[in-house]
Design a protein around this motif. Sequence first.
Motif, PDB file in Angstrom:
ATOM      1  N   UNK A   1       0.821  -1.208   0.000  1.00 15.37           N
ATOM      2  CA  UNK A   1       0.000   0.000   0.000  1.00 15.37           C
ATOM      3  C   UNK A   1       0.856   1.259   0.000  1.00 15.37           C
ATOM      4  N   UNK A   2       2.170   1.115  -0.119  1.00 15.86           N
ATOM      5  CA  UNK A   2       3.064   2.263  -0.136  1.00 15.86           C
ATOM      6  C   UNK A   2       3.090   2.944  -1.487  1.00 15.86           C
ATOM      7  N   UNK A   3       4.111   3.779  -1.704  1.00 18.56           N
ATOM      8  CA  UNK A   3       4.204   4.565  -2.934  1.00 18.56           C
ATOM      9  C   UNK A   3       5.033   3.870  -4.015  1.00 18.56           C
ATOM     10  N   UNK A   4       5.742   2.819  -3.672  1.00 19.75           N
ATOM     11  CA  UNK A   4       6.577   2.124  -4.652  1.00 19.75           C
ATOM     12  C   UNK A   4       5.997   0.752  -4.938  1.00 19.75           C
ATOM     13  N   UNK A   5       5.622   0.525  -6.196  1.00 22.35           N
ATOM     14  CA  UNK A   5       5.075  -0.756  -6.636  1.00 22.35           C
ATOM     15  C   UNK A   5       5.254  -0.836  -8.144  1.00 22.35           C
ATOM     16  N   UNK A   6       5.137  -2.034  -8.691  1.00 31.02           N
ATOM     17  CA  UNK A   6       5.294  -2.166 -10.139  1.00 31.02           C
ATOM     18  C   UNK A   6       5.604  -3.612 -10.532  1.00 31.02           C
ATOM     19  N   UNK A   7       5.846  -3.847 -11.800  1.00 35.43           N
ATOM     20  CA  UNK A   7       5.946  -2.796 -12.805  1.00 35.43           C
ATOM     21  C   UNK A   7       4.666  -2.664 -13.643  1.00 35.43           C
ATOM     22  N   UNK A   8       3.848  -3.708 -13.645  1.00 35.65           N
ATOM     23  CA  UNK A   8       2.621  -3.701 -14.419  1.00 35.65           C
ATOM     24  C   UNK A   8       2.470  -4.964 -15.243  1.00 35.65           C
TER      25      UNK A   8
ATOM     26  N   UNK B   1      -0.490  -1.910 -19.018  1.00 34.98           N
ATOM     27  CA  UNK B   1      -1.074  -1.392 -17.786  1.00 34.98           C
ATOM     28  C   UNK B   1       0.096  -1.086 -16.853  1.00 34.98           C
ATOM     29  N   UNK B   2       0.648   0.099 -17.029  1.00 42.80           N
ATOM     30  CA  UNK B   2       1.926   0.485 -16.440  1.00 42.80           C
ATOM     31  C   UNK B   2       1.697   1.134 -15.074  1.00 42.80           C
ATOM     32  N   UNK B   3       2.367   0.612 -14.053  1.00 45.28           N
ATOM     33  CA  UNK B   3       2.169   1.132 -12.699  1.00 45.28           C
ATOM     34  C   UNK B   3       3.402   1.830 -12.149  1.00 45.28           C
ATOM     35  N   UNK B   4       4.498   1.859 -12.927  1.00 46.01           N
ATOM     36  CA  UNK B   4       5.729   2.478 -12.404  1.00 46.01           C
ATOM     37  C   UNK B   4       6.294   3.473 -13.411  1.00 46.01           C
ATOM     38  N   UNK B   5       6.591   4.674 -12.950  1.00 49.63           N
ATOM     39  CA  UNK B   5       7.099   5.760 -13.783  1.00 49.63           C
ATOM     40  C   UNK B   5       8.622   5.672 -13.856  1.00 49.63           C
ATOM     41  N   UNK B   6       9.129   5.238 -15.010  1.00 47.46           N
ATOM     42  CA  UNK B   6      10.579   5.131 -15.188  1.00 47.46           C
ATOM     43  C   UNK B   6      11.219   6.458 -15.593  1.00 47.46           C
ATOM     44  N   UNK B   7      10.531   7.230 -16.426  1.00 45.34           N
ATOM     45  CA  UNK B   7      11.136   8.434 -16.999  1.00 45.34           C
ATOM     46  C   UNK B   7      11.099   9.638 -16.060  1.00 45.34           C
ATOM     47  N   UNK B   8      10.079   9.726 -15.221  1.00 43.23           N
ATOM     48  CA  UNK B   8       9.928  10.844 -14.287  1.00 43.23           C
ATOM     49  C   UNK B   8       9.776  12.186 -14.989  1.00 43.23           C
ATOM     50  N   UNK B   9       9.279  12.180 -16.202  1.00 43.77           N
ATOM     51  CA  UNK B   9       9.116  13.436 -16.939  1.00 43.77           C
ATOM     52  C   UNK B   9       7.774  13.500 -17.651  1.00 43.77           C
TER      53      UNK B   9
ATOM     54  N   UNK C   1      -0.959   4.809 -12.025  1.00 39.68           N
ATOM     55  CA  UNK C   1      -0.936   3.930 -13.201  1.00 39.68           C
ATOM     56  C   UNK C   1      -1.448   4.607 -14.470  1.00 39.68           C
ATOM     57  N   UNK C   2      -0.892   4.142 -15.589  1.00 36.58           N
ATOM     58  CA  UNK C   2      -1.219   4.701 -16.900  1.00 36.58           C
ATOM     59  C   UNK C   2      -1.331   3.558 -17.901  1.00 36.58           C
ATOM     60  N   UNK C   3      -2.347   3.613 -18.749  1.00 41.45           N
ATOM     61  CA  UNK C   3      -2.546   2.574 -19.765  1.00 41.45           C
ATOM     62  C   UNK C   3      -2.150   3.142 -21.118  1.00 41.45           C
ATOM     63  N   UNK C   4      -1.231   2.491 -21.785  1.00 40.20           N
ATOM     64  CA  UNK C   4      -0.751   2.949 -23.081  1.00 40.20           C
ATOM     65  C   UNK C   4      -0.702   1.769 -24.042  1.00 40.20           C
TER      66      UNK C   4
END
Length: 304
Positions: free
Chosen positions: A95-102, A131-139, A145-148
């Motif tokens: 339930x923390x802020x770090x999880x992944x990768x999708x 179904x991406x749950x971890x932000x690698x680029x930080x930009x 989560x983001x679906x692409x």
Amino acid sequence: MRFLSAILLAATAVTSFICAEAQLPMRTHSIAMPYIDDDLQNHWFDFGGDTIINTNRQIRLTSNQQSQVGFLWSRLPIVDDNFEVEFEFRVHGSSGHLYGDGFAMWLVKERLGTGDVFGATNRFDGLGIFFDTYDNERAHRHTFPYITSMLGNGMAVYENDKDGRTTELVEGCEADFRMKEFPTRGKLTFYRNNYLQLDVMWKEEDVWTQCFKAYKVQLPERMYLGFTAHTGEVTDNHDIVSVEAKSLTAKPIEAAPVVNVPKPKRSSGGFFSFIFKLLVAAGLVAVLFVGYRLYENKNRMKRF
């Protein structure tokens, strides 16, 4: 009256038949509990890697542990031109802020081996939905989560460090599908030579939200359906609960929406503007010439 009633009954029967024919179940690409038979296999799907089958709950592609890869692939390709795949999934863990990768859903020409694109190999031929749950680029300008999605041609490379931003098929959607108390679902609808659409149920139960829609997407004539997932230093449980595929009856071609692009402003004047500028330039040259001659004449007068 009896004759009229008979006609109404016949019309109702025909309508029901047509509606039934509009969606035909594809058993070869559907899976549900208990998932496996007495031989611990499924007749229509293969699974492997770190995948764990819980016959009463889910197909767990990865557990909440580091460096796991799991997959679920159809044994036969989809050959229908128009179809729908609805699947229930569950992503949960810390339930923390770090999880992944999708996890990813695939419709590809050949089944993929294990790799670093959400558990599958890169340079794929076909469609990948992530179904991406971890932000690698930080930009990014969006949250996770983001679906692409990406339409691969067998040579294009999905860039993990950019979360697929450079190869995105169309703009995806933000969807906070993790840690939900109700079933989360995805529904992919494909009409060949028409459109591809992904809807997601994540805000509340029985409420679908359109994630993206793309027109004239060319998928392989024969494509395998798959689901893969992976974890790295961050982890999650990635579960597939059920998959239900249906063959659809073709529908009229839907035109892509027209995007109003501002027309570039035309230069005013055209040919006459050019002539006017030419005359102005000639006049300027004439003035300079007359001025020069007057200057020379004045100098001559001073000599005498």
